[in-house]
Design a protein around this motif. Structure first.
Motif, PDB file in Angstrom:
ATOM      1  N   PHE A   1      -5.047  -5.185  -5.955  1.00  0.00           N
ATOM      2  CA  PHE A   1      -4.036  -6.016  -5.301  1.00  0.00           C
ATOM      3  C   PHE A   1      -4.083  -5.784  -3.805  1.00  0.00           C
ATOM      4  N   LYS A   2      -3.435  -6.699  -3.078  1.00  0.00           N
ATOM      5  CA  LYS A   2      -3.254  -6.549  -1.641  1.00  0.00           C
ATOM      6  C   LYS A   2      -1.784  -6.262  -1.417  1.00  0.00           C
ATOM      7  N   GLY A   3      -1.483  -5.308  -0.530  1.00  0.00           N
ATOM      8  CA  GLY A   3      -0.090  -4.995  -0.288  1.00  0.00           C
ATOM      9  C   GLY A   3       0.166  -4.327   1.043  1.00  0.00           C
ATOM     10  N   ILE A   4       1.398  -4.503   1.529  1.00  0.00           N
ATOM     11  CA  ILE A   4       1.851  -3.848   2.756  1.00  0.00           C
ATOM     12  C   ILE A   4       2.654  -2.627   2.355  1.00  0.00           C
ATOM     13  N   VAL A   5       2.431  -1.511   3.023  1.00  0.00           N
ATOM     14  CA  VAL A   5       3.155  -0.279   2.721  1.00  0.00           C
ATOM     15  C   VAL A   5       4.594  -0.422   3.214  1.00  0.00           C
ATOM     16  N   LEU A   6       5.532  -0.326   2.268  1.00  0.00           N
ATOM     17  CA  LEU A   6       6.952  -0.351   2.611  1.00  0.00           C
ATOM     18  C   LEU A   6       7.492   1.063   2.762  1.00  0.00           C
ATOM     19  N   ALA A   7       6.931   1.988   1.996  1.00  0.00           N
ATOM     20  CA  ALA A   7       7.395   3.384   2.050  1.00  0.00           C
ATOM     21  C   ALA A   7       6.299   4.295   1.511  1.00  0.00           C
ATOM     22  N   TYR A   8       6.304   5.511   2.014  1.00  0.00           N
ATOM     23  CA  TYR A   8       5.376   6.520   1.515  1.00  0.00           C
ATOM     24  C   TYR A   8       6.103   7.858   1.510  1.00  0.00           C
ATOM     25  N   ASP A   9       6.022   8.564   0.398  1.00  0.00           N
ATOM     26  CA  ASP A   9       6.632   9.894   0.287  1.00  0.00           C
ATOM     27  C   ASP A   9       5.527  10.869  -0.097  1.00  0.00           C
ATOM     28  N   SER A  10       5.244  11.811   0.795  1.00  0.00           N
ATOM     29  CA  SER A  10       4.124  12.724   0.592  1.00  0.00           C
ATOM     30  C   SER A  10       4.411  13.803  -0.449  1.00  0.00           C
ATOM     31  N   ASP A  11       5.689  14.096  -0.732  1.00  0.00           N
ATOM     32  CA  ASP A  11       5.989  15.162  -1.686  1.00  0.00           C
ATOM     33  C   ASP A  11       5.570  14.782  -3.103  1.00  0.00           C
ATOM     34  N   PRO A  12       6.057  13.645  -3.628  1.00  0.00           N
ATOM     35  CA  PRO A  12       5.507  13.246  -4.923  1.00  0.00           C
ATOM     36  C   PRO A  12       4.216  12.437  -4.755  1.00  0.00           C
TER      37      PRO A  12
ATOM     38  N   ILE B   1      -6.551  -3.824   5.832  1.00  0.00           N
ATOM     39  CA  ILE B   1      -6.836  -5.234   6.125  1.00  0.00           C
ATOM     40  C   ILE B   1      -5.900  -5.813   7.178  1.00  0.00           C
ATOM     41  N   GLY B   2      -4.926  -5.034   7.622  1.00  0.00           N
ATOM     42  CA  GLY B   2      -4.027  -5.546   8.654  1.00  0.00           C
ATOM     43  C   GLY B   2      -2.921  -4.567   8.972  1.00  0.00           C
ATOM     44  N   LYS B   3      -2.185  -4.873  10.033  1.00  0.00           N
ATOM     45  CA  LYS B   3      -1.063  -4.024  10.452  1.00  0.00           C
ATOM     46  C   LYS B   3       0.071  -4.932  10.888  1.00  0.00           C
ATOM     47  N   PHE B   4       1.279  -4.607  10.468  1.00  0.00           N
ATOM     48  CA  PHE B   4       2.465  -5.379  10.811  1.00  0.00           C
ATOM     49  C   PHE B   4       3.491  -4.448  11.435  1.00  0.00           C
TER      50      PHE B   4
ATOM     51  N   GLY C   1       3.932  -0.546   7.167  1.00  0.00           N
ATOM     52  CA  GLY C   1       3.525  -1.732   7.904  1.00  0.00           C
ATOM     53  C   GLY C   1       2.044  -2.041   7.809  1.00  0.00           C
ATOM     54  N   LYS C   2       1.225  -1.091   7.358  1.00  0.00           N
ATOM     55  CA  LYS C   2      -0.203  -1.356   7.219  1.00  0.00           C
ATOM     56  C   LYS C   2      -0.447  -2.068   5.892  1.00  0.00           C
ATOM     57  N   ALA C   3      -1.348  -3.049   5.925  1.00  0.00           N
ATOM     58  CA  ALA C   3      -1.712  -3.790   4.716  1.00  0.00           C
ATOM     59  C   ALA C   3      -3.058  -3.279   4.213  1.00  0.00           C
ATOM     60  N   TYR C   4      -3.143  -3.111   2.902  1.00  0.00           N
ATOM     61  CA  TYR C   4      -4.353  -2.591   2.283  1.00  0.00           C
ATOM     62  C   TYR C   4      -4.787  -3.478   1.122  1.00  0.00           C
ATOM     63  N   GLU C   5      -6.077  -3.504   0.895  1.00  0.00           N
ATOM     64  CA  GLU C   5      -6.625  -4.028  -0.344  1.00  0.00           C
ATOM     65  C   GLU C   5      -6.823  -2.788  -1.208  1.00  0.00           C
ATOM     66  N   VAL C   6      -6.103  -2.723  -2.318  1.00  0.00           N
ATOM     67  CA  VAL C   6      -6.026  -1.497  -3.111  1.00  0.00           C
ATOM     68  C   VAL C   6      -6.731  -1.683  -4.450  1.00  0.00           C
ATOM     69  N   LYS C   7      -7.490  -0.672  -4.825  1.00  0.00           N
ATOM     70  CA  LYS C   7      -8.102  -0.617  -6.154  1.00  0.00           C
ATOM     71  C   LYS C   7      -7.584   0.652  -6.828  1.00  0.00           C
ATOM     72  N   LEU C   8      -7.020   0.480  -8.024  1.00  0.00           N
ATOM     73  CA  LEU C   8      -6.495   1.619  -8.771  1.00  0.00           C
ATOM     74  C   LEU C   8      -7.543   2.133  -9.745  1.00  0.00           C
ATOM     75  N   THR C   9      -7.393   3.367 -10.168  1.00  0.00           N
ATOM     76  CA  THR C   9      -8.304   3.956 -11.137  1.00  0.00           C
ATOM     77  C   THR C   9      -8.235   3.252 -12.479  1.00  0.00           C
TER      78      THR C   9
ATOM     79  N   SER D   1      -3.125 -15.274   6.894  1.00  0.00           N
ATOM     80  CA  SER D   1      -4.437 -15.896   6.985  1.00  0.00           C
ATOM     81  C   SER D   1      -5.376 -15.115   7.905  1.00  0.00           C
ATOM     82  N   GLN D   2      -4.815 -14.366   8.830  1.00  0.00           N
ATOM     83  CA  GLN D   2      -5.663 -13.591   9.718  1.00  0.00           C
ATOM     84  C   GLN D   2      -4.978 -12.270  10.027  1.00  0.00           C
ATOM     85  N   GLU D   3      -5.766 -11.308  10.382  1.00  0.00           N
ATOM     86  CA  GLU D   3      -5.238  -9.973  10.652  1.00  0.00           C
ATOM     87  C   GLU D   3      -4.223 -10.011  11.782  1.00  0.00           C
ATOM     88  N   GLY D   4      -3.093  -9.343  11.578  1.00  0.00           N
ATOM     89  CA  GLY D   4      -2.090  -9.240  12.618  1.00  0.00           C
ATOM     90  C   GLY D   4      -0.989 -10.273  12.536  1.00  0.00           C
TER      91      GLY D   4
END
Length: 193
Positions: A37-48, A89-92, A24-32, A61-64
């Protein structure tokens, strides 16, 4: 920069703890690799250590505020070690909340689409002339047809061999064979072959 030697994510503005991404958190992401890109986290798996983002293109247009719904979803799966910077950059509440009934897979519809795709692939003759393919396609509108190498098989037992004229029709009952000969002549006439 070589992605294989990249370091874990840098925490920016209290955004990310290297290996913890909250759904649900939105990030402005820079890759190596230089991709941003800007994106909202849909899933995160800590093992891989993999993050799945719903890609945003100025959907809020605005945070939240909630992201737009009803549009096709573009996702990006990223190994966290390739994220050089992630700025919060935001939370949903739930990025998919308004579209819950569309999150299931209709297996009947999926199987139907698969059968249709297979049928389309099987309807393409391999190593046949354009003329033969046109005849096949025309016959397929009325009859159950399939390819047997370069031979068109109609109704499972009537065969039309190259050069696909009425005198090249064999097999099946006499009535079926005669019917296909007549239809083939009409098809060739309509196609001006």
């Amino acid at each position: 920069m070589n992605p294989a030697n990249a370091t874990a994510t840098a925490a920016v503005e209290g955004g990310v703890n290297g290996d913890e991404y909250e759904v649900g958190k939105a990030y402005e992401v820079k890759l190596t690799t230089g991709i941003e890109f800007k994106g909202i986290v849909l899933a995160y798996d800590s093992d891989p250590n993999v993050v799945v983002f719903h890609i945003l293109s100025d959907l809020f247009s605005q945070e939240g505020t909630k992201p737009e719904t009803g549009k096709s979803m573009t996702t990006r799966t990223v190994k966290a070690k390739f994220i050089s910077e992630a700025t919060l950059i935001g939370k949903f509440e739930d990025p998919l909340a308004s579209n819950k009934e569309k999150r299931f897979v209709n297996l009947c519809e999926l199987e139907s689409k698969e059968k249709e795709a297979i049928r389309k692939v099987e309807s393409i003759g391999v190593g046949v002339t354009a003329e033969a393919q046109k005849i096949f396609d025309a016959l397929a509108k009325t009859y159950n047809v399939q390819w047997d190498n370069k031979v068109i098989v109609v109704m499972e037992n009537v065969r039309i061999s190259s050069p696909y004229h009425s005198d090249c029709v064999t097999g099946g009952t006499r009535a079926a064979s005669d019917q296909i000969k007549k239809v083939l002549e009409k098809v060739r006439g309509k196609l001006k072959l």
